[in-house]
Design a protein around this motif. Structure first.
Motif, PDB file in Angstrom:
ATOM      1  N   HIS A 111       1.115  -1.249  -0.345  1.00  0.00           N
ATOM      2  CA  HIS A 111      -0.011   0.200  -0.004  1.00  0.00           C
ATOM      3  C   HIS A 111       0.355   1.062   0.279  1.00  0.00           C
ATOM      4  N   GLN A 112       2.295   1.464  -0.449  1.00  0.00           N
ATOM      5  CA  GLN A 112       2.529   2.513  -0.528  1.00  0.00           C
ATOM      6  C   GLN A 112       1.962   3.387  -2.146  1.00  0.00           C
ATOM      7  N   SER A 113       2.327   4.442  -1.682  1.00  0.00           N
ATOM      8  CA  SER A 113       1.482   5.441  -2.736  1.00  0.00           C
ATOM      9  C   SER A 113       2.449   4.909  -4.349  1.00  0.00           C
ATOM     10  N   PRO A 114       1.541   5.118  -5.669  1.00  0.00           N
ATOM     11  CA  PRO A 114       2.015   4.423  -6.722  1.00  0.00           C
ATOM     12  C   PRO A 114       3.232   5.244  -7.284  1.00  0.00           C
ATOM     13  N   GLY A 115       3.109   6.813  -7.003  1.00  0.00           N
ATOM     14  CA  GLY A 115       3.995   7.455  -7.454  1.00  0.00           C
ATOM     15  C   GLY A 115       4.777   6.838  -6.567  1.00  0.00           C
ATOM     16  N   TYR A 116       4.877   7.482  -5.266  1.00  0.00           N
ATOM     17  CA  TYR A 116       6.473   6.714  -4.070  1.00  0.00           C
ATOM     18  C   TYR A 116       7.326   5.032  -4.571  1.00  0.00           C
ATOM     19  N   ALA A 117       6.157   4.261  -5.042  1.00  0.00           N
ATOM     20  CA  ALA A 117       6.486   3.015  -4.879  1.00  0.00           C
ATOM     21  C   ALA A 117       7.730   2.447  -6.498  1.00  0.00           C
ATOM     22  N   LEU A 118       7.222   3.785  -7.130  1.00  0.00           N
ATOM     23  CA  LEU A 118       7.535   3.772  -8.374  1.00  0.00           C
ATOM     24  C   LEU A 118       9.073   5.090  -8.810  1.00  0.00           C
ATOM     25  N   ALA A 119       8.849   5.681  -8.372  1.00  0.00           N
ATOM     26  CA  ALA A 119      10.296   6.553  -7.584  1.00  0.00           C
ATOM     27  C   ALA A 119      11.124   5.409  -6.810  1.00  0.00           C
ATOM     28  N   VAL A 120      10.733   4.821  -5.942  1.00  0.00           N
ATOM     29  CA  VAL A 120      11.486   3.892  -5.311  1.00  0.00           C
ATOM     30  C   VAL A 120      12.760   2.842  -6.334  1.00  0.00           C
ATOM     31  N   LEU A 121      11.667   2.350  -6.808  1.00  0.00           N
ATOM     32  CA  LEU A 121      12.437   1.317  -7.787  1.00  0.00           C
ATOM     33  C   LEU A 121      12.701   1.661  -8.185  1.00  0.00           C
ATOM     34  N   ARG A 122      12.434   2.892  -9.416  1.00  0.00           N
ATOM     35  CA  ARG A 122      13.547   2.995 -10.142  1.00  0.00           C
ATOM     36  C   ARG A 122      14.888   3.566  -9.948  1.00  0.00           C
ATOM     37  N   GLU A 123      14.730   4.591  -7.969  1.00  0.00           N
ATOM     38  CA  GLU A 123      16.186   4.849  -8.250  1.00  0.00           C
ATOM     39  C   GLU A 123      16.949   3.273  -7.060  1.00  0.00           C
TER      40      GLU A 123
END
Length: 162
Positions: A111-123
């Motif tokens: 349940h992380q936000s989609p935007g935050y999850a995507l940013a962390v995956l990219r990071e």
């Protein structure tokens, strides 16, 4: 329990993971001028107290809405991986429910936000080698074969997983 898409939800996150991340921000090993500034002012005891507090909170609800087709692709990658491409299933480490493993220091991603999850995956995918620090290194290697659309699919799934 953040409702801001760019801010992580820490409620229910494993204490060990929170301690590790705050220490990484404080040591400037994880990029974020805001979090580096916050963590720089924290003592070891502050970090331990914050980690215990967040771990004791209930995990929040799934994010509403989303793209069902993208979520289905993310679920397949999360639960089964893609063996012909050497993509390991996220569930191997994070569990089928995405709640991670406190004993092994594996984060809860539920349940992380989609935007935050995507940013962390990219990071994590684009991070330099951490020289043997196992969790960031494992994520960097696991994410290497995935393209940006697949990272989006994973972010869509973890933000709304059951």
């Amino acid at each position: 329990m953040s409702t801001t898409p760019s801010t992580p939800r820490l409620a229910g996150q494993h204490a060990g993971y929170v301690r590790f991340q705050l220490a990484a921000f404080r040591a400037k090993l994880r990029p974020s001028p805001v979090m580096q500034g916050v963590a720089a002012r924290l003592t070891d005891q502050n970090i331990a107290d914050l980690a215990a507090y967040f771990a004791a909170q209930p995990v929040g609800p799934a994010w509403p809405g989303g793209n069902a087709a993208l979520r289905a692709r993310g679920e397949a990658l999360f639960q089964q991986g893609d063996a012909p491409r050497n993509v390991i299933a996220c569930a191997i480490c994070h569990g089928a429910d995405g709640r991670g493993n406190e004993r092994l220091g594996v984060a809860s991603v539920t349940h992380q936000s989609p935007g935050y999850a995507l940013a962390v995956l990219r990071e994590l995918k684009n991070a330099p080698s951490f020289g043997g620090i196992i969790h960031p290194e494992a994520m960097r290697i696991a994410l290497r074969p995935l393209n940006d659309n697949e990272l989006r699919a994973l972010a869509e799934y973890v933000s709304r997983m059951p």
